[in-house]
Design a protein around this motif. Sequence first.
Motif, mmCIF file in Angstrom:
data_model
loop_
_atom_site.group_PDB
_atom_site.id
_atom_site.type_symbol
_atom_site.label_atom_id
_atom_site.label_comp_id
_atom_site.label_asym_id
_atom_site.label_seq_id
_atom_site.Cartn_x
_atom_site.Cartn_y
_atom_site.Cartn_z
ATOM 1 N N PRO A 155 -2.721 2.552 -0.702
ATOM 2 C CA PRO A 155 -1.779 3.586 -0.238
ATOM 3 C C PRO A 155 -1.465 3.526 1.252
ATOM 4 C CG PRO A 155 -3.353 4.531 -1.777
ATOM 5 C CD PRO A 155 -3.838 3.150 -1.476
ATOM 6 N N SER A 156 -2.444 3.185 2.092
ATOM 7 C CA SER A 156 -2.192 3.143 3.535
ATOM 8 C C SER A 156 -1.506 1.849 3.958
ATOM 9 C CB SER A 156 -3.510 3.290 4.296
ATOM 10 O OG SER A 156 -4.399 2.229 3.983
ATOM 11 N N LYS A 157 -1.499 0.832 3.104
ATOM 12 C CA LYS A 157 -0.884 -0.456 3.430
ATOM 13 C C LYS A 157 0.327 -0.751 2.564
ATOM 14 C CE LYS A 157 -4.309 -1.502 6.269
ATOM 15 N NZ LYS A 157 -4.120 -1.679 7.721
ATOM 16 N N VAL A 158 0.819 0.238 1.852
ATOM 17 C CA VAL A 158 1.867 -0.032 0.872
ATOM 18 C C VAL A 158 3.151 -0.528 1.522
ATOM 19 C CG1 VAL A 158 2.888 2.283 0.840
ATOM 20 C CG2 VAL A 158 2.868 0.901 -1.248
ATOM 21 N N GLN A 159 3.365 -0.223 2.808
ATOM 22 C CA GLN A 159 4.591 -0.663 3.470
ATOM 23 C C GLN A 159 4.634 -2.180 3.644
ATOM 24 O OE1 GLN A 159 2.203 1.107 4.869
ATOM 25 N NE2 GLN A 159 1.814 0.533 7.009
ATOM 26 N N TYR A 160 3.482 -2.843 3.516
ATOM 27 C CA TYR A 160 3.440 -4.302 3.626
ATOM 28 C C TYR A 160 3.651 -4.986 2.277
ATOM 29 C CZ TYR A 160 1.397 -3.334 8.195
ATOM 30 O OH TYR A 160 1.177 -2.876 9.469
ATOM 31 N N CYS A 161 3.800 -4.215 1.220
ATOM 32 C CA CYS A 161 3.936 -4.779 -0.128
ATOM 33 C C CYS A 161 5.381 -5.192 -0.397
ATOM 34 C CB CYS A 161 3.502 -3.767 -1.182
ATOM 35 S SG CYS A 161 1.735 -3.418 -1.200
ATOM 36 N N ARG A 162 5.538 -6.411 -0.848
ATOM 37 C CA ARG A 162 6.821 -6.848 -1.385
ATOM 38 C C ARG A 162 6.979 -6.276 -2.792
ATOM 39 N NH1 ARG A 162 5.189 -12.929 -1.399
ATOM 40 N NH2 ARG A 162 3.443 -11.827 -2.372
ATOM 41 N N SER A 163 8.164 -6.454 -3.368
ATOM 42 C CA SER A 163 8.363 -5.990 -4.746
ATOM 43 C C SER A 163 7.391 -6.684 -5.688
ATOM 44 C CB SER A 163 9.806 -6.250 -5.178
ATOM 45 O OG SER A 163 10.119 -7.636 -5.126
ATOM 46 N N LYS A 164 7.123 -7.962 -5.423
ATOM 47 C CA LYS A 164 6.172 -8.711 -6.247
ATOM 48 C C LYS A 164 4.779 -8.109 -6.145
ATOM 49 C CE LYS A 164 4.060 -13.290 -6.650
ATOM 50 N NZ LYS A 164 4.068 -14.687 -6.160
ATOM 51 N N ASP A 165 4.351 -7.758 -4.934
ATOM 52 C CA ASP A 165 3.022 -7.191 -4.751
ATOM 53 C C ASP A 165 2.889 -5.856 -5.473
ATOM 54 O OD1 ASP A 165 2.419 -9.351 -3.045
ATOM 55 O OD2 ASP A 165 3.294 -8.305 -1.336
ATOM 56 N N VAL A 166 3.924 -5.031 -5.361
ATOM 57 C CA VAL A 166 3.889 -3.729 -6.036
ATOM 58 C C VAL A 166 3.733 -3.917 -7.541
ATOM 59 C CG1 VAL A 166 5.168 -1.616 -6.515
ATOM 60 C CG2 VAL A 166 5.260 -2.622 -4.238
#
Length: 837
Positions: free
Chosen positions: A474-485
């Motif tokens: 949750p605290s690092k979600v801004q670094y997630c690409r669509s693939k990571d999500v």
Amino acid sequence: MAAVICRKLPRRVCNGRMFSKTTGCTKGTKPARKDEDVNNKRDERVGRTVLCMPTEVSALLDYQVYSNPAAYSSTKRRARPSVSNETDDYGDDAPSLLLEHVPPNLGIKQVRNTYMVTCSRRLSSTRNTLLDLVYNKSNGEQRSGARWSAASKQKLELDTVEVYDTKEDPRGFQKLGDAYRALCFYGSKQSEPLSVEEGHKILRNVSFLKSSLTPEKLSDYFCQLSRLPADQHAVVKADSHFAMLCRYSVDNCRAFTLPQLIGIFTAVVRLRILSSHVFLNVYEAEFCRRVWDMEFDQLLLVADLWRYLGRSVPQYMEIVLSYVGLRWKDLTLPQLVQLLYVIGESRRAPPELMQKLEMLVSAHLDQMNMEEVGAACLGFFKSKNGFSEHLMKRIGDKVAARMEDVSNYSLVNVMKMFRYTHVDHLPFLKRLGEVAPERIPNIGTQGVMHIVLACASLRYRDERLLDAVSAKVPSKVQYCRSKDVAKYLWSFSALNYEPANGEEFFSSLTEQLHRKMHEFQRFPEHLLTALLALVFMERFPHDLIDVALSPQFVKLATESSPFELKKDLFTLDGTVAIECPDYEGHRLPLQLCQEVTEMLWNFARQDICVKPEMVEAATLLQIMLGGPQFVKNHLILPHTRSADLEVHFDRTGKPLPFNTEVSNEKVQKLEFKFGGVQVTDELILQIAKCKTGGSILKSESDSLPVGERVENVHQTEVDIKDRGHTGLNLKVFRNEVALTDSLLNSLTNSKIPVKKTVNQPMQLSEIRKLAIQVSNRNHYCYSSPILLGLHSMKRRQLVQAGYVVVELPYWEWFPLLKRTRSEKLSYLHQKLYSSLD
């Protein structure tokens, strides 16, 4: 505007009688002083060209010709030629490599030779000007790259864990010893720096020496210029004298010795010339031509230089791999690891060669350090080649024994290979569960994604590891690409795990899906993966589902994606139909649903329905209930992608015939012979009567805890072909009456052939429908009785559709397959009728 009249004349006429003259239309066209900025001339009008007689020569000696050919051209730029077309004669044709890549909107002026020497035929001022213009453009792109680097640096200061360098990070193994110094490029390695004054002197020498420059001098100049401070590289590349140096290196390419050619190329990489620069085509072609004259170290160094430059060279790699295929036994350990690295970065290699290299990896494994093991795994993974199960077991043993010493990057690479090969190594996975949770906060978001995705692929559910991941995301979600999500959601949902902060975890990833909507135009599979994962966990974002089932997205997913996404769309649509009665958005067209249903049924009929455990259960149920019309083996819920056995009972427990697809001929064939045992009321009571709360059939394994009866790859899972009759003892009833095949046949069959029973109309509420599932180990988490997400969702939906789910768990049913029919029938009888109670 100027009026332009052009006429091409033969050389002899031009030299003897005529020449062209340009007269000004609006302002004087005398040439500007040499020290004036060339940019100030761009506003001058182009003169009118007329033909003059020789008597007028003296009056025209001071005129200069200015032209802007690009202003008159509307021709589109040609596509970049493939390297395969540039393998041999590029000496005289090299100018076309520059000319055809100059954008048509670039103004070109022919001015006096900026190199202060008379132009030769081989090196015209036009060529140099074009090359200079290309460098000016590249300089702008370089400045843009510098701004990007500054942004990356700022990002590094903000969050060092999340910064990933695609060039440096995969090359960590190269920095652990001197054995790799001759095989790879070290960007940080720098000889004694060259002063700026010496650099300017070299560039001036280029303009004066011109065509008298020898290959040795050219090579030396490149190497010296690459030693300039990094902040001077952009200045050098923008200098027209450096463009001239590049031009001469192209013209003398074949005259260079191999060390000189590699030295020049190393200098080019150190100066960070753009990988798309057209003069590199010539170097690529020359290296392709010289592959068979090079040693392993030189081949690998050149491949590494191309990689560091960021340029894909498929033809060069193809020739190199052909070379290696003939001499692979001569590879040393450093050469082998470096080769696997460049193979992985090029993303392709012949399977035959990879099998040979796997043999070398197996031979050298004991001498490899942890970083080399990680590099080897990544090379095979990226080239879509896997290790054998035996080698993966050895790698798992090696890494598990020293997991504290493995870098995060290498650990992720090993996990990728375990995921790709689908080899389960329980000691490795247990050790991972002990070490990885503490490392998760210090691993980048993408690395963590690969770890948890590998666990999900292996069906390995470790709550300590999953809790550590759910706390970080949750605290690092801004670094997630669509693939990571998508992969995060899929991993947790496939393992059917709701973390303690589940609401925060799933909601943060769902919000990131909304922010990454623009990426789904290119990667529609990621949206479908994420949504399927959410519905596994009973989460239904209606707005995202509406987008995924919209006609535009369905068309994109079914026509533009390289993946088969129709089944994912069908599963999502079928789930919405059952579990979202309030959903009012888009739905799949009926035709597409029918098409996918047919596709899934064809697969199930050829694969699932013919498995021995499924065939045996269907056959015995037909015998027990009275014929094939009482049992149907089919896709009860087609969108769940698996088949089950369906039977119907009335309120009194009497089986109902409902399978109208079986033919009368098939029903008539089900005839049984009378066994000769007299059936009495007392005998039926003895057989049917069982202990209160007990069952007729009770195996030895029933007394064990559930966790010990479920899957254990090495101990609990039963191989039907290898099992004898040792798993279960012969069962007898309380009054010592043996339950034999003859007795069961006597009870379930008659002398008269069974005729198809006519369906009696009944109310749907009076029919009790049973869905009998024959499970296998792939339906459960590893060594656990917990169902995976898809199968848990399927059971949930079967119940909502009005079915009573009866499972034949594989840890009970598989051992029975080698036992007598009596025992199997007794087991099925107890399973069905106890579920009715």
